[in-house]
Design an enzyme around this catalytic site. Structure first.
Site, PDB file in Angstrom:
ATOM      1  CE  LYS B  77      10.413 -13.315  26.049  1.00 22.14           C
ATOM      2  NZ  LYS B  77      11.080 -12.495  25.344  1.00 22.14           N
ATOM      3  CB  SER B 152      13.622 -12.999  28.557  1.00 26.87           C
ATOM      4  OG  SER B 152      13.061 -12.317  27.486  1.00 26.87           O
ATOM      5  CB  SER B 176      14.907 -12.029  24.537  1.00 30.68           C
ATOM      6  OG  SER B 176      15.736 -11.201  25.866  1.00 30.68           O
TER       7      SER B 176
END
Lengths: 486, 490
Positions: B77, B152, B176
């Site tokens: 990420k 996210s 997330s």
């Protein structure tokens, strides 16, 4: 108009740079005067993703200082973020301590008038990280040096117990002596290791009524002289202002000043104390600090007799002047060296004289402390004994002291080698006296006759004997023998 | 090859049945086919990945020992720092920022021999539940390109689901990892707070953020966790291994937990879509059939979790994001012509609407006069929620509930209503407030062929048990194997 009856009220905020190996929350070495931005890492630069790690040594230095200031040590403390935007603060928050300072409610004793001691209360002492430095010498741009960013700072806040510029200065100097004694800061004013911010106002009594003038804070003072002078200046300025405007202390009329050293005056920085909201909240990246009794104890074992206490004890115990005691206790190593020499058998007064006359001069020249001159306490004690017993003259003792800093030999060997041993053998000296008497009949006659020439002639004869002994005859004994022959 | 799990691939590479470079080539091929549609990656490092793969292959050929993830192509990420690489956090304010250092997890991945392919899309600074808040890219759900991947860590979830990597790291502040894993039909674990170092993870809510992983199955999760868990002196909140030892997560993974006691919280489930609840209930039945006992528990303070979370997370975020000011790095406004404007304009231009909203919420919550009523109260509520959980864990091994009240929603469906978006986190937020581990395991599909996730929560530092419980279901769920549309024809 200025013969108003008034009382000066000053509280002091002091920032002390701690002499740790590394910064407060990262592994960067503390360094002064290095290439800008050469002592930085992702943590003290506030890079995305970086995290602080507490410097244990800085916490220990702070606890030790707080203990010396007689503070209550907070057993469970923590870190808080203080938010404000400024270019020298890379994260735009400062890691500090808000509601649980490491030390609270202490006091410091400062020398007052006539050898008295005055106690100034300490409100709090807390640890925080320093900011970097902005410079504005690059035309349209400003430059930021973050070498200092993240350095450990101990902020000490006094209660408003100071009542004169001299007291403010005395506190500053006493605190410098204390942190140096404890070894927690170099406290070098030139390097900005100590910064002072006095808060000043006056309580003016007029017609039986007390008027309090608005408080002013003078920022960022870094010399003892500027602290004393800025407070003195503010007293005058506030008096004038009061006479002119009658303004008194109200919420929100605190002013912030800077010190203009060139013009020796304070300069207004901010009219109104900005309604700053620092939005303090507990620093989530650090865990709370538990100060266990064991940890306290091990830190406490580094405490020592405080300089002012020691100074007073020296006066009492060794019968020296307050001035000499102040000189000997200015730094811890010198004070301890002095006492070691006394314990080794040196007579205190003599050791004191040797140190203040020879030692401190040499130490200053070499930029060291007396204890670092390379003389052992035992040798100094023996030198003091030699001077006391008349084996050497006071002048010779100073010469021997100097020689000892460059030699491994003891004082006796040096004295012998340099013919600095005084002769005290009565028989030997008597024959010299007889020879001088025989050789100088006119002087002897003047001396024995008395009258105005007598003392001068005696001095001449004495000098002749000393000269004949190549300076080695003990003047006291020469004197005695000569007087017997009058 | 793309159908292999990370662990199967790792074993085949170690046995020299497949070379790592072949795996990288296969993944890159899939990226060529699917990435234009999916949009999972913010940056790709094909060259670096190929070189890393060659190094692993060379080591294996030379008979040297290799790490736990040797040769496995992975994604990270884009809120984790990688030295010399862009670390954008999905924000315009860091669009051109390159990190000068490696995050702890990147060091760990490198040490384990993983091949890092690139960095994945996310909601800006990890704030969001759909990845629509990314300031840089749109990511879609591989199961339905008109729908969100969740967030996210939407890029990581979409990349794993569409076989554009074998496993990915994500971060989880309020769900997330778990929520996008659920919406994309992959496994996602948020470990215990303190299990994995946060050093180099760009902070959103420091007391809530935790790095975890998104993988094809539970065995892969165990393997990746093994590689990244453990103490790091650079993160003071990272737990020391003396206090919480790290077991071998894979060793007993396939051993069922005997006498398993499961807690469910009935009153929480009212808000979930019926199809989601049905799938979760079928999962509970699977456990029952395996001999587990199920008890219903009350957790009275969970109703306040969202309110509590949005005070604490935004408060911390408002402070954490204050460093992006245009002064030291990142976007600086060209319009600024005096000091204060550098701050104001750079931040106004650099941050997106949701980030600004949360900064304002957090700033408000910390402001003098409001601190006690908001932040301090939220901390108290957090403690009450913590107590609710510790009481449940006194008698139960785990708590089962949905991950998300809905399956993947349509792009744009909730962007106009931030509160609706916040409610998407209702099941996941508590684990972050309390710091416990939580996992999302695929447990079925709705009528639109969208994946549903089962959430399992367990006590602090019981990841080994949590993984075994998840594995029990994974092996016995009887779910049909389905692939997302973007993977058809592989």
């Amino acid at each position: 108009m200025k013969d108003l009856d008034y009382k000066v009220i000053v509280g002091l905020e002091i920032h002390v740079h701690l002499a740790t190996r590394t910064k407060m929350f990262c592994g960067c070495e503390l360094a002064y005067g290095q290439e800008p931005n050469s002592r930085v890492c992702p943590v003290c630069l506030g890079m995305p993703g970086s995290l602080p790690v507490m410097n244990r040594q800085a916490v220990e230095h702070s606890i030790l200082t707080a203990m010396a200031l007689h503070c209550r040590i907070t057993p469970h403390t923590k870190w808080d973020r203080k938010s404000y935007y400024y270019p020298d603060l890379p994260k735009n928050y400062q890691i500090s301590q808000y509601d649980l300072p490491i030390g609270q409610n202490g006091f410091i004793e400062i020398p007052g008038q006539g050898g008295q001691v005055k106690r100034i209360r300490i409100l709090r002492a807390h640890l925080e990280e320093d900011a970097g430095k902005n410079t504005h010498t690059f035309g349209a741009f400003s430059a930021i040096d973050l070498n200092r960013a993240g350095s450990p700072l101990l902020e000490i806040v006094t209660e408003p117990d100071l009542e004169s510029p001299a007291e403010v200065r005395a506190l500053a100097q006493e605190l410098q002596r204390i942190v140096r004694y404890l070894g927690v800061s170099e406290a070098d004013m030139q390097k900005g290791h100590m910064r002072f911010e006095p808060n000043i106002n006056l309580h003016i009594t007029r017609d039986g009524q007390v008027f309090k003038t608005p408080i002013t804070e003078v920022k960022n003072l870094n010399s003892f002289r500027s602290i004393e002078r800025s407070v003195a200046y503010e007293i005058e300025r506030q008096l004038d202002e009061f006479i002119e405007t009658g303004k008194t202390l109200q919420m929100g009329n605190k002013k912030t000043f800077g010190w203009d050293d060139a013009n020796q005056c304070t300069v207004l920085q901010r009219e109104k104390e900005e309604a700053h909201d620092y939005r303090y909240f507990p620093e989530p990246d650090l865990v709370p600090v538990e100060v266990s009794p064991q940890w306290m104890e091990s830190i406490g074992s580094r405490l020592c007799e405080l300089p002012l206490v020691r100074q007073q004890r020296f006066v009492q115990q060794y019968g020296m002047s307050d001035y000499d005691a102040g000189v000997l206790t200015a730094d811890r190593a010198t004070a301890e060296f002095f006492e070691q020499s006394v314990r080794a058998g040196g007579q205190a007064k003599r050791v004191c004289n040797l140190l203040t006359q020879a030692g401190l001069k040499l130490a200053n020249e070499k930029g060291r402390t007396v204890a670092e001159l390379g003389i052992s306490a035992a040798n100094l004690a023996r030198l003091a004994q030699m001077a006391d017993s008349g084996q050497t003259s006071a002048t010779a003792a100073v010469a021997i002291f100097e020689a000892m800093t460059q030699s491994d030999s003891g004082p006796e060997a040096i004295a012998a080698e340099r013919n600095l041993i005084q002769k005290s053998d009565a028989g030997e000296i008597e024959s010299l006296v007889d020879a001088v008497i025989a050789a100088n009949p006119q002087a002897v006659e003047d001396w024995r006759e008395g009258g105005k020439k007598s003392a001068k002639s005696r001095g001449f004869l004495l000098g002749q004997v000393i000269q004949k002994s190549k300076g080695q005859a003990n003047p006291k004994i020469v004197s005695e023998i000569l007087d017997r022959k009058k | 090859m793309l159908e292999l799990t990370a662990r199967q691939l790792r074993d085949k590479i170690a046995r020299r049945e497949i070379r790592s470079v072949e795996a990288v080539e296969a993944v890159c091929g899939q990226i060529d086919r699917a990435e234009a549609t999916v949009g999972a990656y913010l940056s790709l490092d094909r060259e670096g990945a190929m070189e890393a793969a060659q190094r692993v292959d060379a080591k294996i050929a030379a008979g040297q020992t290799v790490g736990l993830l040797a040769g496995v192509p992975m994604a990270v990420k884009d809120n984790m720092c990688r030295q010399g690489a862009a670390t954008t956090c999905g924000s315009k304010i860091l669009e051109n920022f390159r990190s000068p250092y490696d995050a702890h997890v990147i060091e760990r991945l490198n040490a384990a021999g993983a091949v890092i392919l690139g960095k994945t899309n996310l909601d800006e600074f990890a704030m969001g539940s759909s990845t629509e808040n990314s300031g840089l890219k749109r990511t879609i759900n591989p199961w339905d390109p008109t729908r969100v991947p969740g967030g996210s860590s939407g890029g990581s979830a979409a990349a794993v689901a569409s076989r554009m990597c074998f496993a990915a790291l994500g971060s989880d502040t309020g769900g997330s990892i778990r929520q996008p894993a659920s919406l994309c039909g992959v496994v996602g674990l948020k470990p215990t707070y303190g299990r994995v170092s946060r050093y180099g993870l760009v902070a959103y809510g420091s007391s809530l953020d935790q790095i975890g992983m998104l993988t094809r199955d539970v065995a892969d999760t165990a393997m990746v966790l093994q590689a990244i868990a453990g103490h790091d002196d650079r993160d003071s909140t990272c737990v020391r291994e003396e206090r919480a030892p790290i077991p071998d997560y894979s060793a007993k993974l396939d051993e069922p937990v005997t006498g398993l006691r499961i807690a469910v919280v009935p009153h929480l489930n009212a808000g979930a879509e019926p199809q989601v609840m049905a799938a979760v209930n079928r999962a509970i039945d699977v456990y029952r059939s395996l001999g587990a006992t199920v008890v219903e528990v009350e957790m009275p303070h969970l109703d306040y979790a969202i309110a509590c979370y949005y005070v604490i997370a935004t408060a911390e975020a408002s402070s954490n994001l204050s460093r992006y000011d245009g002064v030291h790095y990142g976007h600086r406004s060209r319009r600024a012509d005096e000091f204060a404007q550098v701050y104001n304009l750079s931040r106004a231009e650099g941050f997106g609407a949701e980030v600004k909203r949360r900064i304002m919420l957090g700033t408000y919550a910390l402001s003098s006069g409001y601190y006690d009523a908001y932040y301090l109260k939220a901390l108290k509520v957090r403690n009450l929620i913590r107590r609710d959980f510790s009481q449940v864990f006194e008698t139960a091994d785990c708590i089962l509930m949905p991950v998300s009240p809905t399956t993947a929603f349509r792009l744009g469906e909730k962007t106009a209503d931030p509160l609706q978006m916040y409610l998407a986190d209702i099941y996941t937020i508590a684990a972050n407030l309390v710091g416990i581990p939580g996992i999302s395991v695929p447990c079925g599909f709705d009528e639109k062929n969208l994946p549903i996730g089962l959430q399992i929560l367990s006590g602090p530092f019981t990841e080994d048990k949590l993984l075994r419980i998840a594995r029990m279901f994974e092996k016995n769920s009887g779910l049909p194997v389905r692939v997302p549309s973007v993977c058809e024809g592989l």
